[in-house]
Design a protein around this motif. Structure first.
Motif, PDB file in Angstrom:
ATOM      1  N   ILE A 147       5.274  27.524  31.910  1.00 54.62           N
ATOM      2  CA  ILE A 147       6.357  26.604  31.845  1.00 54.62           C
ATOM      3  C   ILE A 147       6.013  25.250  32.178  1.00 54.62           C
ATOM      4  N   LEU A 148       6.739  24.306  31.476  1.00 51.77           N
ATOM      5  CA  LEU A 148       6.704  22.819  31.779  1.00 51.77           C
ATOM      6  C   LEU A 148       7.935  22.535  32.479  1.00 51.77           C
ATOM      7  N   ASN A 181       3.136  34.508  25.894  1.00 52.96           N
ATOM      8  CA  ASN A 181       2.139  35.130  24.926  1.00 52.96           C
ATOM      9  C   ASN A 181       1.630  33.876  24.027  1.00 52.96           C
ATOM     10  N   GLY A 182       1.604  32.687  24.706  1.00 51.08           N
ATOM     11  CA  GLY A 182       1.069  31.622  23.969  1.00 51.08           C
ATOM     12  C   GLY A 182       2.047  31.013  22.875  1.00 51.08           C
ATOM     13  N   LYS A 183       3.205  31.535  22.897  1.00 51.99           N
ATOM     14  CA  LYS A 183       4.314  31.141  22.019  1.00 51.99           C
ATOM     15  C   LYS A 183       5.459  30.344  22.899  1.00 51.99           C
ATOM     16  N   GLN A 184       5.999  29.252  22.203  1.00 56.65           N
ATOM     17  CA  GLN A 184       6.970  28.733  23.020  1.00 56.65           C
ATOM     18  C   GLN A 184       8.565  29.530  22.701  1.00 56.65           C
ATOM     19  N   VAL A 185       8.999  29.768  23.750  1.00 55.64           N
ATOM     20  CA  VAL A 185      10.427  30.924  23.694  1.00 55.64           C
ATOM     21  C   VAL A 185      11.487  30.039  24.004  1.00 55.64           C
ATOM     22  N   TYR A 186      11.304  28.868  24.579  1.00 59.36           N
ATOM     23  CA  TYR A 186      12.497  27.932  24.979  1.00 59.36           C
ATOM     24  C   TYR A 186      12.201  26.623  25.027  1.00 59.36           C
ATOM     25  N   GLN A 187      12.930  25.848  24.363  1.00 58.99           N
ATOM     26  CA  GLN A 187      12.652  24.256  24.639  1.00 58.99           C
ATOM     27  C   GLN A 187      14.166  23.675  24.938  1.00 58.99           C
ATOM     28  N   PRO A 228      11.733  38.130  24.139  1.00 59.77           N
ATOM     29  CA  PRO A 228      11.223  37.132  24.523  1.00 59.77           C
ATOM     30  C   PRO A 228      10.482  36.648  25.738  1.00 59.77           C
ATOM     31  N   ILE A 229      10.803  37.459  26.698  1.00 56.06           N
ATOM     32  CA  ILE A 229       9.667  37.559  28.020  1.00 56.06           C
ATOM     33  C   ILE A 229       9.381  39.018  28.411  1.00 56.06           C
ATOM     34  N   ARG A 230       8.569  39.166  29.292  1.00 60.24           N
ATOM     35  CA  ARG A 230       8.259  40.350  29.829  1.00 60.24           C
ATOM     36  C   ARG A 230       9.135  41.137  30.712  1.00 60.24           C
ATOM     37  N   VAL A 231       9.156  42.580  30.630  1.00 59.44           N
ATOM     38  CA  VAL A 231      10.089  43.316  31.288  1.00 59.44           C
ATOM     39  C   VAL A 231       9.233  44.370  32.024  1.00 59.44           C
TER      40      VAL A 231
END
Length: 550
Positions: A518-519, A543-549, A265-268
């Motif tokens: 992030i918002l 990457n232009g996709k929502q991974v957390y709401q 979901p995130i970059r490492v």
């Protein structure tokens, strides 16, 4: 046939060129441009990249246009995804699954927490946990095996200190590890003993391996599940990229599998741990970078000394609160230089943990020697923590092009014991963010999770206030070292990206860079400084996709 293929290509060309873009409008946006804050009111991105920022008053794409998807940002503050330049993802994931001893008020309370955890996890062979800190307990003494033995006479228990540089074992764990009065402390480690010469249950730095070598290793499948759990939790606090500070070859395989399966979901940005038995073999395979830039491994992690809280940090002079003790260097001088040179020669960035002033001096000396005889400066080598520095060594970071990878929340956590350990003179070079910045050094921010919370707003708050969440001490701890809000934000964004050779991809929201943002629920540049840590993340995009709401 060629004409037919050409006509098909022409037919699909407009479709490819007009792929749908997304516009998030009605936002209070901030990014950095040429080291200055740039405000914007809307962001447009297509696929994984930012295509445009709109200022207040700019005309937005027509909402009826099917080639553009519109999202109302509801007036929230939008920032580039924040980057933690030093954390431990597997350790953090495990901390979410193990006994949590953080903020335990006494040795007894910590033992009871482990007991309660054990009652809920009766299928475990070993009980493990993390987070105890004897400095916060009455008497400030290390705990003993005896307090665990009352609850666990027949089940092995192993509990890491909050800084990860000491472990607390019960008698069953020591029995399985074969620890006796004759067991010799390994180089760079210490077995704490009682007045009769028996192991007390506390193992410092390299001595921890005596216990941990007996704990069954995690399978790749288990590591994958733990990594995903950790990464999802990191996304929830606003991190879109983390530098994983010291992974094993097996850990790398788990990451590579997740990368292939597109389950990250995130970059490492991973650092290979040079204590891994296969580290030289992995180096020979060369740097690694996934096509989508979610996984990168082109650096190594070296640990020169221990931590201040467990008195393992290597100091030039004795600890102020422990005469005759100068801490621990985990390698001989010759070996430390050799592993650093080996990694540099393989084309890898060298990121060396150094906390005490002696360790920092030695590491800087090694960098200077190696850089004088090679062309490896462009690899942007780092000192991880750079926590206690001789004043004479502070300008050397800029002079040598060494990045200071530091964690602001360490200062606010350590303020209750650091001066006891160092005394009133040496403390002037400790957690010296502003002194480093004024020389022109690059400071990349992180948290060292799970030692500290991974929440970057805790780090931003600590950076600008030098206070804990109770606004103490008044005015800030050694307030001259406070950062400005701009400096702190830069350390968690563009400078953290620079520290990972990713400043062309990440760290700011400019056209062509990755759509990682992030918002959040408040404006961190205008709220009262003491409220920054209370910031809540509304959503996280990578990457232009929502991974957390939320």
């Amino acid at each position: 046939m060629k004409k037919k293929l050409l006509s098909l290509a022409l037919l699909f060309a407009p479709v490819l060129a007009c792929a749908q873009s997304t516009v998030i409008s009605n936002v209070n946006g901030y990014t950095l441009k040429e080291n200055r804050l740039l405000k914007f009111a809307a962001i447009e991105f297509q696929d994984d990249k930012v295509t445009r920022l709109y200022q207040s008053g700019d005309k937005l794409p027509d909402i009826k246009n099917k080639q553009s998807k519109h999202i109302d940002g509801q007036g929230k503050t939008l920032l580039p995804g924040l980057i933690d330049a030093h954390g431990h993802v597997l350790g953090y994931g495990l901390s979410l699954l193990r006994a949590d001893l953080t903020n335990s008020a006494s040795e007894l309370e910590a033992a009871k927490r482990v007991f309660n955890y054990g009652q809920k996890n009766k299928d475990l062979t070993w009980l493990q946990g993390r987070g105890w800190n004897q400095v916060r307990w009455p008497g400030k003494n290390f705990p003993s095996a005896a307090s665990l033995d009352k609850y666990f006479p027949d089940q092995p228990v192993w509990l890491r200190r909050i800084d990860g540089h000491a472990g607390w074992a019960n008698s069953k764990a020591m029995q399985l590890a074969g620890i006796t009065q004759e067991t010799v402390s390994p180089r760079g480690g210490e077995i704490i003993r009682d007045s009769r010469g028996n192991a007390s249950g506390i193992f410092i730095d390299n001595a921890m391996a005596l216990i941990e070598s007996k704990i069954p290793p995690l399978t790749i499948a288990e590591q994958k599940a733990i990594l995903v759990k950790g990464m999802n939790a990191l996304a929830a606090v606003g991190l879109t990229s983390v530098h994983d500070a010291g992974i094993s070859a097996a850990n790398l395989k788990a990451y590579q599998a997740l990368s292939r399966e597109q389950k990250m979901p995130i970059r490492v940005n991973a650092m290979l741990d040079i204590t891994d038995k296969q580290w030289r073999k992995v180096l020979r395979q060369g740097p690694l970078r996934s096509e989508d830039d979610f996984l990168k491994m082109d650096s190594v992690k070296v640990v020169a000394d221990g931590a201040l809280g467990s008195r393992g940090a290597a100091l030039v002079e004795d600890y102020s609160d422990h005469a005759g003790h100068k801490g621990l260097l985990l390698f001989s001088d010759k070996k430390l230089l050799e592993v650093m040179k080996t990694a540099m020669d393989a084309g890898f960035q060298v990121n060396t943990h150094a906390i005490g002033d002696n360790a920092n001096k030695l590491v800087l000396d090694n960098y200077q020697q190696l850089l004088n005889t090679s062309d490896k400066r462009a690899l942007r080598h780092r000192v991880e923590h750079a926590q206690v520095l001789r004043l004479a060594d502070i300008p050397r970071f800029k002079q040598l092009g060494i990045i200071a990878s530091m964690q602001a929340t360490h200062a606010t956590s350590d303020k209750n014991m650091a001066q006891d350990r160092l005394g009133k003179d040496r403390i002037a070079g400790a957690y010296a963010w502003q002194k480093l910045l004024q020389t022109g050094a690059t400071l990349a921010a992180g948290s060292d999770f799970p030692i500290e919370s991974p929440n970057p707003f805790y780090g931003l708050h600590a950076s600008v206030t030098r206070q804990d969440h109770h606004n103490l001490p008044q005015g800030g701890w050694f307030a001259d070292e406070k950062m400005t809000r701009l400096q702190a934000f830069k350390s968690f964004s563009v400078d953290a990206a620079y520290a990972g050779h990713q400043e062309q991809l990440l760290g700011s929201l400019t056209p062509g860079k990755k759509a990682d943002f992030i918002l959040i629920d408040r404006d961190i540049f205008t709220v009262k400084a003491e409220e920054i840590w209370q910031t809540q993340v509304v959503s996280t995009w990578v990457n232009g996709k929502q991974v957390y709401q939320k």
